[in-house]
Scaffold this motif. Structure first.
Motif, PDB file in Angstrom:
ATOM      1  N   LEU A 167       0.820  -1.217   0.000  1.00 22.95           N
ATOM      2  CA  LEU A 167       0.000   0.000   0.000  1.00 22.95           C
ATOM      3  C   LEU A 167       0.854   1.267   0.000  1.00 22.95           C
ATOM      4  O   LEU A 167       0.312   2.375  -0.037  1.00 22.95           O
ATOM      5  CB  LEU A 167      -0.911   0.008   1.233  1.00 22.95           C
ATOM      6  CG  LEU A 167      -1.934  -1.128   1.325  1.00 22.95           C
ATOM      7  CD1 LEU A 167      -2.682  -1.049   2.653  1.00 22.95           C
ATOM      8  CD2 LEU A 167      -2.903  -1.066   0.149  1.00 22.95           C
ATOM      9  N   PHE A 168       2.176   1.098   0.010  1.00 16.84           N
ATOM     10  CA  PHE A 168       3.066   2.243   0.144  1.00 16.84           C
ATOM     11  C   PHE A 168       3.972   2.380  -1.077  1.00 16.84           C
ATOM     12  O   PHE A 168       4.768   1.485  -1.372  1.00 16.84           O
ATOM     13  CB  PHE A 168       3.905   2.105   1.411  1.00 16.84           C
ATOM     14  CG  PHE A 168       3.067   1.941   2.658  1.00 16.84           C
ATOM     15  CD1 PHE A 168       2.534   3.046   3.290  1.00 16.84           C
ATOM     16  CD2 PHE A 168       2.792   0.671   3.155  1.00 16.84           C
ATOM     17  CE1 PHE A 168       1.743   2.898   4.428  1.00 16.84           C
ATOM     18  CE2 PHE A 168       2.008   0.512   4.289  1.00 16.84           C
ATOM     19  CZ  PHE A 168       1.482   1.634   4.925  1.00 16.84           C
ATOM     20  N   ARG A 169       3.855   3.507  -1.736  1.00 17.79           N
ATOM     21  CA  ARG A 169       4.592   3.713  -2.980  1.00 17.79           C
ATOM     22  C   ARG A 169       6.107   3.652  -2.776  1.00 17.79           C
ATOM     23  O   ARG A 169       6.834   3.092  -3.600  1.00 17.79           O
ATOM     24  CB  ARG A 169       4.212   5.064  -3.589  1.00 17.79           C
ATOM     25  CG  ARG A 169       4.903   5.338  -4.919  1.00 17.79           C
ATOM     26  CD  ARG A 169       4.407   6.609  -5.558  1.00 17.79           C
ATOM     27  NE  ARG A 169       5.111   6.859  -6.807  1.00 17.79           N
ATOM     28  CZ  ARG A 169       4.852   7.894  -7.590  1.00 17.79           C
ATOM     29  NH1 ARG A 169       3.905   8.772  -7.277  1.00 17.79           N
ATOM     30  NH2 ARG A 169       5.539   8.059  -8.712  1.00 17.79           N
ATOM     31  N   SER A 170       6.596   4.227  -1.668  1.00 14.47           N
ATOM     32  CA  SER A 170       8.042   4.250  -1.437  1.00 14.47           C
ATOM     33  C   SER A 170       8.601   2.830  -1.313  1.00 14.47           C
ATOM     34  O   SER A 170       9.686   2.526  -1.835  1.00 14.47           O
ATOM     35  CB  SER A 170       8.380   5.066  -0.186  1.00 14.47           C
ATOM     36  OG  SER A 170       7.767   4.495   0.965  1.00 14.47           O
ATOM     37  N   LEU A 171       7.862   1.951  -0.627  1.00 16.90           N
ATOM     38  CA  LEU A 171       8.301   0.563  -0.494  1.00 16.90           C
ATOM     39  C   LEU A 171       8.250  -0.155  -1.835  1.00 16.90           C
ATOM     40  O   LEU A 171       9.147  -0.929  -2.180  1.00 16.90           O
ATOM     41  CB  LEU A 171       7.430  -0.171   0.523  1.00 16.90           C
ATOM     42  CG  LEU A 171       7.494   0.317   1.973  1.00 16.90           C
ATOM     43  CD1 LEU A 171       6.566  -0.523   2.848  1.00 16.90           C
ATOM     44  CD2 LEU A 171       8.913   0.285   2.509  1.00 16.90           C
ATOM     45  N   ASN A 172       7.201   0.103  -2.594  1.00 19.23           N
ATOM     46  CA  ASN A 172       7.070  -0.510  -3.916  1.00 19.23           C
ATOM     47  C   ASN A 172       8.211  -0.078  -4.832  1.00 19.23           C
ATOM     48  O   ASN A 172       8.746  -0.879  -5.600  1.00 19.23           O
ATOM     49  CB  ASN A 172       5.732  -0.129  -4.550  1.00 19.23           C
ATOM     50  CG  ASN A 172       4.547  -0.675  -3.785  1.00 19.23           C
ATOM     51  OD1 ASN A 172       4.702  -1.562  -2.949  1.00 19.23           O
ATOM     52  ND2 ASN A 172       3.373  -0.141  -4.047  1.00 19.23           N
ATOM     53  N   ASP A 173       8.572   1.199  -4.757  1.00 17.90           N
ATOM     54  CA  ASP A 173       9.639   1.729  -5.612  1.00 17.90           C
ATOM     55  C   ASP A 173      10.973   1.062  -5.299  1.00 17.90           C
ATOM     56  O   ASP A 173      11.753   0.751  -6.214  1.00 17.90           O
ATOM     57  CB  ASP A 173       9.757   3.240  -5.444  1.00 17.90           C
ATOM     58  CG  ASP A 173       8.595   4.001  -6.082  1.00 17.90           C
ATOM     59  OD1 ASP A 173       7.858   3.386  -6.880  1.00 17.90           O
ATOM     60  OD2 ASP A 173       8.436   5.199  -5.784  1.00 17.90           O
ATOM     61  N   ARG A 174      11.246   0.844  -4.012  1.00 19.15           N
ATOM     62  CA  ARG A 174      12.505   0.196  -3.637  1.00 19.15           C
ATOM     63  C   ARG A 174      12.569  -1.236  -4.178  1.00 19.15           C
ATOM     64  O   ARG A 174      13.588  -1.672  -4.719  1.00 19.15           O
ATOM     65  CB  ARG A 174      12.642   0.166  -2.112  1.00 19.15           C
ATOM     66  CG  ARG A 174      12.897   1.514  -1.470  1.00 19.15           C
ATOM     67  CD  ARG A 174      12.951   1.368   0.038  1.00 19.15           C
ATOM     68  NE  ARG A 174      12.728   2.638   0.702  1.00 19.15           N
ATOM     69  CZ  ARG A 174      12.507   2.778   1.999  1.00 19.15           C
ATOM     70  NH1 ARG A 174      12.478   1.701   2.761  1.00 19.15           N
ATOM     71  NH2 ARG A 174      12.318   3.964   2.533  1.00 19.15           N
ATOM     72  N   ALA A 175      11.468  -1.954  -3.995  1.00 18.33           N
ATOM     73  CA  ALA A 175      11.430  -3.338  -4.476  1.00 18.33           C
ATOM     74  C   ALA A 175      11.489  -3.391  -6.001  1.00 18.33           C
ATOM     75  O   ALA A 175      12.131  -4.276  -6.574  1.00 18.33           O
ATOM     76  CB  ALA A 175      10.165  -4.028  -3.973  1.00 18.33           C
ATOM     77  N   SER A 176      10.852  -2.438  -6.655  1.00 20.06           N
ATOM     78  CA  SER A 176      10.857  -2.394  -8.118  1.00 20.06           C
ATOM     79  C   SER A 176      12.262  -2.115  -8.651  1.00 20.06           C
ATOM     80  O   SER A 176      12.660  -2.655  -9.688  1.00 20.06           O
ATOM     81  CB  SER A 176       9.897  -1.315  -8.623  1.00 20.06           C
ATOM     82  OG  SER A 176       8.556  -1.667  -8.350  1.00 20.06           O
ATOM     83  N   LYS A 177      13.001  -1.275  -7.940  1.00 19.72           N
ATOM     84  CA  LYS A 177      14.374  -0.970  -8.359  1.00 19.72           C
ATOM     85  C   LYS A 177      15.230  -2.224  -8.323  1.00 19.72           C
ATOM     86  O   LYS A 177      16.034  -2.472  -9.233  1.00 19.72           O
ATOM     87  CB  LYS A 177      14.974   0.105  -7.448  1.00 19.72           C
ATOM     88  CG  LYS A 177      16.374   0.541  -7.861  1.00 19.72           C
ATOM     89  CD  LYS A 177      16.889   1.658  -6.972  1.00 19.72           C
ATOM     90  CE  LYS A 177      18.283   2.120  -7.407  1.00 19.72           C
ATOM     91  NZ  LYS A 177      18.801   3.204  -6.532  1.00 19.72           N
ATOM     92  N   LEU A 178      15.050  -3.037  -7.286  1.00 24.19           N
ATOM     93  CA  LEU A 178      15.795  -4.285  -7.181  1.00 24.19           C
ATOM     94  C   LEU A 178      15.388  -5.254  -8.290  1.00 24.19           C
ATOM     95  O   LEU A 178      16.241  -5.863  -8.939  1.00 24.19           O
ATOM     96  CB  LEU A 178      15.559  -4.920  -5.814  1.00 24.19           C
ATOM     97  CG  LEU A 178      16.247  -6.255  -5.543  1.00 24.19           C
ATOM     98  CD1 LEU A 178      17.753  -6.150  -5.721  1.00 24.19           C
ATOM     99  CD2 LEU A 178      15.911  -6.747  -4.142  1.00 24.19           C
ATOM    100  N   ALA A 179      14.084  -5.379  -8.526  1.00 28.87           N
ATOM    101  CA  ALA A 179      13.602  -6.277  -9.584  1.00 28.87           C
ATOM    102  C   ALA A 179      14.104  -5.827 -10.945  1.00 28.87           C
ATOM    103  O   ALA A 179      14.499  -6.647 -11.780  1.00 28.87           O
ATOM    104  CB  ALA A 179      12.074  -6.321  -9.562  1.00 28.87           C
ATOM    105  N   GLN A 180      14.103  -4.515 -11.186  1.00 32.28           N
ATOM    106  CA  GLN A 180      14.589  -3.997 -12.464  1.00 32.28           C
ATOM    107  C   GLN A 180      16.081  -4.254 -12.629  1.00 32.28           C
ATOM    108  O   GLN A 180      16.567  -4.519 -13.737  1.00 32.28           O
ATOM    109  CB  GLN A 180      14.310  -2.495 -12.567  1.00 32.28           C
ATOM    110  CG  GLN A 180      14.672  -1.894 -13.923  1.00 32.28           C
ATOM    111  CD  GLN A 180      13.890  -2.520 -15.071  1.00 32.28           C
ATOM    112  OE1 GLN A 180      12.663  -2.635 -14.998  1.00 32.28           O
ATOM    113  NE2 GLN A 180      14.583  -2.930 -16.117  1.00 32.28           N
ATOM    114  N   SER A 181      16.810  -4.215 -11.522  1.00 29.99           N
ATOM    115  CA  SER A 181      18.236  -4.488 -11.575  1.00 29.99           C
ATOM    116  C   SER A 181      18.512  -5.918 -12.018  1.00 29.99           C
ATOM    117  O   SER A 181      19.476  -6.186 -12.741  1.00 29.99           O
ATOM    118  CB  SER A 181      18.868  -4.223 -10.202  1.00 29.99           C
ATOM    119  OG  SER A 181      20.260  -4.413 -10.232  1.00 29.99           O
ATOM    120  N   VAL A 182      17.660  -6.847 -11.598  1.00 27.05           N
ATOM    121  CA  VAL A 182      17.783  -8.238 -12.049  1.00 27.05           C
ATOM    122  C   VAL A 182      17.592  -8.316 -13.553  1.00 27.05           C
ATOM    123  O   VAL A 182      18.371  -8.952 -14.275  1.00 27.05           O
ATOM    124  CB  VAL A 182      16.753  -9.143 -11.342  1.00 27.05           C
ATOM    125  CG1 VAL A 182      16.827 -10.565 -11.898  1.00 27.05           C
ATOM    126  CG2 VAL A 182      16.977  -9.148  -9.844  1.00 27.05           C
TER     127      VAL A 182
END
Length: 217
Positions: free
Chosen positions: A189-204
């Protein structure tokens, strides 16, 4: 061409859900079909997560299937743009099989030496079995938010001779709550948390593309 990602670890549990599900969701979001092969037939953590996701009607649907062998999981590879091989913790023989089959091997780690050291030992053992270091990448999970501790952990991995992915997943009950509902950690429900996880996934994804471009060249 199918991207094959191996998820291996010395430790099991929720951290591995954190590793594979954001990547699967991210790949799907790029319009690519993806499947997670759950090779831990005893715990079936990922399979159970997918069941919760289906029960709660969460879209997009991420295909997860339990497999007894890596060979049978790889038979599915050609049908998908990305296949995630999710192995058992502490399964040295299976871990090596996954590493040989994968284009990229991801080892999740925390910030403490108790997390970092076993991960590096695992990576070293893969090197001794013929896996090249460019195929191995570490991913930071359950970080404290301390820049000093984060930098120290990243330096530990770098000094050991391995790549560490961009982005990280910090300690947050919101990630656990999302997983309990069958959501990926990019779907809290939190954009900041989603953004952090998305950055890691995108790095993969970026690392996968880089490695495959090298092979073509």
């Amino acid at each position: 061409m199918t991207y094959i990602v191996g998820m291996v670890s010395q430790k099991g549990g929720r951290r591995e859900i954190y590793t594979r599900t954001p990547y699967g969701a991210r790949v799907w979001g790029r319009g690519l079909s993806t499947k997670i092969a759950d090779l831990d037939t005893q715990q079936q953590t990922c399979t159970n997560w997918a069941g919760r996701r289906a029960e709660n009607g969460i879209e997009p649907e991420i295909q997860v299937q339990s497999f007894a062998t890596i060979k049978s999981a790889l038979e599915e590879a050609a049908r998908f743009d990305a296949l995630i091989l999710d192995g058992k913790p502490n399964a040295s023989e299976q871990t090596l099989e996954i590493a040989k089959a994968a284009d990229l091997v991801i080892i999740p780690t925390g910030q403490t030496v108790d997390d970092l050291h076993p991960g590096v030992v695992l990576a070293h053992s893969l090197l001794k079995k013929g896996i090249t270091p460019d195929k191995i990448a570490f991913a930071m999970f359950k970080t404290t938010g301390s820049e000093r501790e984060n930098a120290a952990a990243r330096d530990y991995i770098t000094q050991a001779g391995y790549m560490i992915l961009d982005g990280e997943v910090s300690v947050s009950t919101a990630y656990g709550s999302a997983s309990d509902q069958g959501k990926a950690i990019t779907e809290t429900l939190f954009r900041s948390l989603n953004d952090r996880a998305s950055k890691l996934a995108q790095s993969v994804i970026d690392r996968m593309v880089e490695l495959q471009e090298r092979q073509v060249a």
